[in-house]
Every structure is written in C-alpha cells, then in structure tokens.
Design an enzyme around this catalytic site. Structure first.
Site, PDB file in Angstrom:
ATOM      1  N   LEU A  60       0.772  -1.068   0.165  1.00 57.10           N
ATOM      2  CA  LEU A  60      -0.041  -0.286  -0.387  1.00 57.10           C
ATOM      3  C   LEU A  60       0.845   1.241  -0.209  1.00 57.10           C
ATOM      4  O   LEU A  60       2.037   1.179   0.451  1.00 57.10           O
ATOM      5  CB  LEU A  60      -0.925   0.022   1.852  1.00 57.10           C
ATOM      6  CG  LEU A  60      -1.765  -0.870   1.497  1.00 57.10           C
ATOM      7  CD1 LEU A  60      -2.481  -1.183   2.457  1.00 57.10           C
ATOM      8  CD2 LEU A  60      -3.043  -1.201  -0.007  1.00 57.10           C
TER       9      LEU A  60
ATOM     10  N   HIS B  36      -3.775   4.377  -2.071  1.00 60.95           N
ATOM     11  CA  HIS B  36      -4.440   2.964  -1.288  1.00 60.95           C
ATOM     12  C   HIS B  36      -5.244   4.082  -0.056  1.00 60.95           C
ATOM     13  O   HIS B  36      -6.880   3.653   0.218  1.00 60.95           O
ATOM     14  CB  HIS B  36      -3.586   1.862  -1.300  1.00 60.95           C
ATOM     15  CG  HIS B  36      -3.215   1.548  -2.190  1.00 60.95           C
ATOM     16  ND1 HIS B  36      -2.062   1.356  -1.940  1.00 60.95           N
ATOM     17  CD2 HIS B  36      -4.115  -0.302  -3.006  1.00 60.95           C
ATOM     18  CE1 HIS B  36      -1.669   0.458  -3.616  1.00 60.95           C
ATOM     19  NE2 HIS B  36      -2.388   0.193  -4.013  1.00 60.95           N
TER      20      HIS B  36
ATOM     21  N   GLU C 102      -8.542   6.684  -9.625  1.00 61.24           N
ATOM     22  CA  GLU C 102      -8.461   6.893 -11.040  1.00 61.24           C
ATOM     23  C   GLU C 102      -7.285   6.795 -11.574  1.00 61.24           C
ATOM     24  O   GLU C 102      -7.361   6.547 -12.784  1.00 61.24           O
ATOM     25  CB  GLU C 102      -8.863   7.979 -10.826  1.00 61.24           C
ATOM     26  CG  GLU C 102     -10.364   8.031 -10.883  1.00 61.24           C
ATOM     27  CD  GLU C 102     -11.011   9.339 -10.846  1.00 61.24           C
ATOM     28  OE1 GLU C 102      -9.643  10.787 -11.190  1.00 61.24           O
ATOM     29  OE2 GLU C 102     -11.908   9.749 -11.170  1.00 61.24           O
TER      30      GLU C 102
ATOM     31  N   GLN D  26       1.357   7.749  -8.119  1.00 61.58           N
ATOM     32  CA  GLN D  26       1.944   6.540  -7.632  1.00 61.58           C
ATOM     33  C   GLN D  26       1.128   5.061  -6.906  1.00 61.58           C
ATOM     34  O   GLN D  26       0.216   4.735  -7.762  1.00 61.58           O
ATOM     35  CB  GLN D  26       1.564   7.443  -5.567  1.00 61.58           C
ATOM     36  CG  GLN D  26       2.112   8.195  -4.893  1.00 61.58           C
ATOM     37  CD  GLN D  26       1.963   8.477  -3.562  1.00 61.58           C
ATOM     38  OE1 GLN D  26       1.427   7.424  -2.718  1.00 61.58           O
ATOM     39  NE2 GLN D  26       2.271   9.438  -3.338  1.00 61.58           N
ATOM     40  N   SER D  27       2.322   3.984  -7.338  1.00 64.73           N
ATOM     41  CA  SER D  27       2.145   2.761  -7.621  1.00 64.73           C
ATOM     42  C   SER D  27       3.056   1.753  -7.234  1.00 64.73           C
ATOM     43  O   SER D  27       4.672   2.311  -6.875  1.00 64.73           O
ATOM     44  CB  SER D  27       1.955   2.885  -9.240  1.00 64.73           C
ATOM     45  OG  SER D  27       2.244   1.552  -9.490  1.00 64.73           O
TER      46      SER D  27
END
Length: 287
Positions: free
Chosen positions: A38, A42, A153, A189-190
């Site tokens: 996370l 998230h 999104e 962010q990923s």
C-alpha cells in the site's frame, strides 16, 4: 493518528459473520480491494470509503488470474503486516486476506468477461488482465456485499470496466473513483514504482508531464492527434524504452476519439502506458 487496529479475517465465512454484526448495528459497508504493497493513494481510497460508510473493509489479495506467465506475480511486493497497520491507522475496520483456494475453490470454472472495453488499451498488451480483474472483483463483491466500493482513478480503464460490470450484472453497489495520488514531481503513486532504479525514477515523471501538456494543448483547440503525437515524442525522449499506447479516448466507452479539435461537450481522457527499463508504468489525465 488513528490507533485503531483493523481485524484480519481470512475466510469468507468469518468475513460475512463480521459484516453481519456490523449490519445489525445499522452500519453501511464500504469496500476497497487492493493487492497490498500500500501507498498513500490506497490510503486515500480507504478514507474516502470511511466518509461514505461507518464500516470499511479492505482486501489484500494478489490475484493470480490477472498475471500472465512471465509477469511479476512471484516478485510482486508483499507486506501484509505493514499494510494491515496502515489500514487500521486510516480507519479500516476489517481486512480480508483470503487464500487463493478461498477465492477460487477447487473446480472453479466461472469467469467474468466485460467484452469490448477489456480488449482496448491495456487489454491489447495484456489480453488476460481485465478478465482476471473482473472475475476477482465480482467474487470479492459476492463475499463482501458492500454498499459502496472505491477504486483509484489511476487505473482508469479498470475503474470504467468495473462500473460497467456492476451496471450490467445489477450488483447494486455504488462505485466511487478516487483521485490519483502523485509524488511531488507528478509521478503517479504505484506499488510497481519500487522496481525503478534511482535514475529511472528521476525520469519517470515525464509521462505525466507529457500528458499534462497534451491536455492543455487539446483544451486550446489543438487537434487531438497532433497533441498525442507530441506527447509520445516527449515520453520517448525522456528515456522510456517502449510505448504501448498514448491515446485520447471517450471516458465512457474507452474508444479512440477522432482526430481534429475536441468537440464542445465531448468527454476526453488521456491514457498512457510505457516501459521505463523493465518496469511498465501507466497514467491518465482528464481533459
């Protein structure tokens, strides 16, 4: 900081018993499905669910059916203990951490396919992906039975496919999109950003910069394809090794928009997927 500890449940039976107890208290159920690892994006989805519902459920499940052979299933980052702690701090009540066997009982033959929308954009390069996503999300919805579900999104195509699945199958769940969270330089962010080297990370924000410039150009009347061609050039010049797509689409059906200036009243979403070294990054932006 919220010091609440989220309760972990690992079976559908335990999950549904816990949710039944919440419903007896008259509480609405909000749901945020995740694959763990996370980040702040998230956590923002969990908080958004908490604004709508008194009980928030998050799931942590690295779904094998959305990974093709050779993809990063085995090395996908996992940190259950840290994730559960962050979820509790964000106000999450229950964390559902099912096994593969719990999600896909032996002998399972049923899958969910959202045709057409799943075969565009990312679906061209990962033809298995959205069928795996739709199947696992449908199963999670059946397990959790939420009133509200929140999706980021950043994965815009996934969000629109889930909305279509919920509408077509009559799930009766309100689907809410949460805004993309970005680092200070604009990079979305990923969990997969952890794969980037320091040098790659320093150049990766060029994708967002190119999309932002293209959106501004389209707003002032530059033809769609001219703006997209320029964006592709900027992304490649920044050191991305390969483009999968950089496209302007109708946000409702994900079909490519015709060339020419954007027609007044026409929705437009810019989506991109490109490789920085061995890491595939995606991003999108509304016009």
């Amino acid at each position: 900081m919220n010091n609440r500890q989220a309760k972990i449940v690992r079976t559908r039976a335990d999950l549904q018993a816990a949710i039944a107890a919440e419903r007896k208290k008259g509480r609405k159920i909000g749901f945020v499905p995740t694959m763990g690892a996370l980040h702040d994006g998230h956590i923002s989805l969990v908080k958004k669910a908490g604004e709508k519902c008194e009980c928030v459920v998050a799931s942590i499940f690295v779904n094998p059916t959305q990974f093709a052979p050779g993809e990063d299933l085995d090395r996908y980052p996992r940190n259950e203990e840290g994730d559960v702690a962050r979820l509790g701090e964000a106000g999450c009540n229950l964390v559902y951490c099912p096994s593969v066997e719990e999600m896909y009982p032996e002998g399972s033959l049923t899958n969910v396919r959202v045709e057409e929308m799943s075969d565009l954009l990312d679906g061209i390069y990962r033809p298995h992906f959205f069928y795996g996503v739709a199947t696992v999300v449908a199963r999670l919805f059946i397990h959790v039975k939420p009133d509200v579900a929140v999706f980021g999104e950043k994965d815009f195509q996934q969000l629109q496919i889930i909305r279509r699945m919920v509408r077509d199958l009559g799930f009766g769940i309100e689907i809410i999109g949460g805004e993309t969270w970005r680092d200070r330089d604009g990079l979305a962010q990923s969990s997969r950003n952890a794969y980037l080297s320091e040098e790659e990370r320093s150049r990766a924000n060029a994708m967002f910069a190119a999309l932002h410039r293209a959106a501004c150009r389209i707003r002032i009347g530059v033809p769609v394809e001219e703006a997209m061609k320029e964006a592709r050039g900027h992304i490649l010049a920044a050191g991305f090794s390969k483009l999968d797509y950089v496209s302007a689409v109708d946000p409702l059906n994900l079909q490519d928009l015709p060339d020419g200036p954007l027609v007044e009243g026409q929705g437009c979403r810019l989506l991109a997927a490109a490789w920085m070294g061995s890491t595939r990054l995606i991003d999108n932006l509304g016009v």
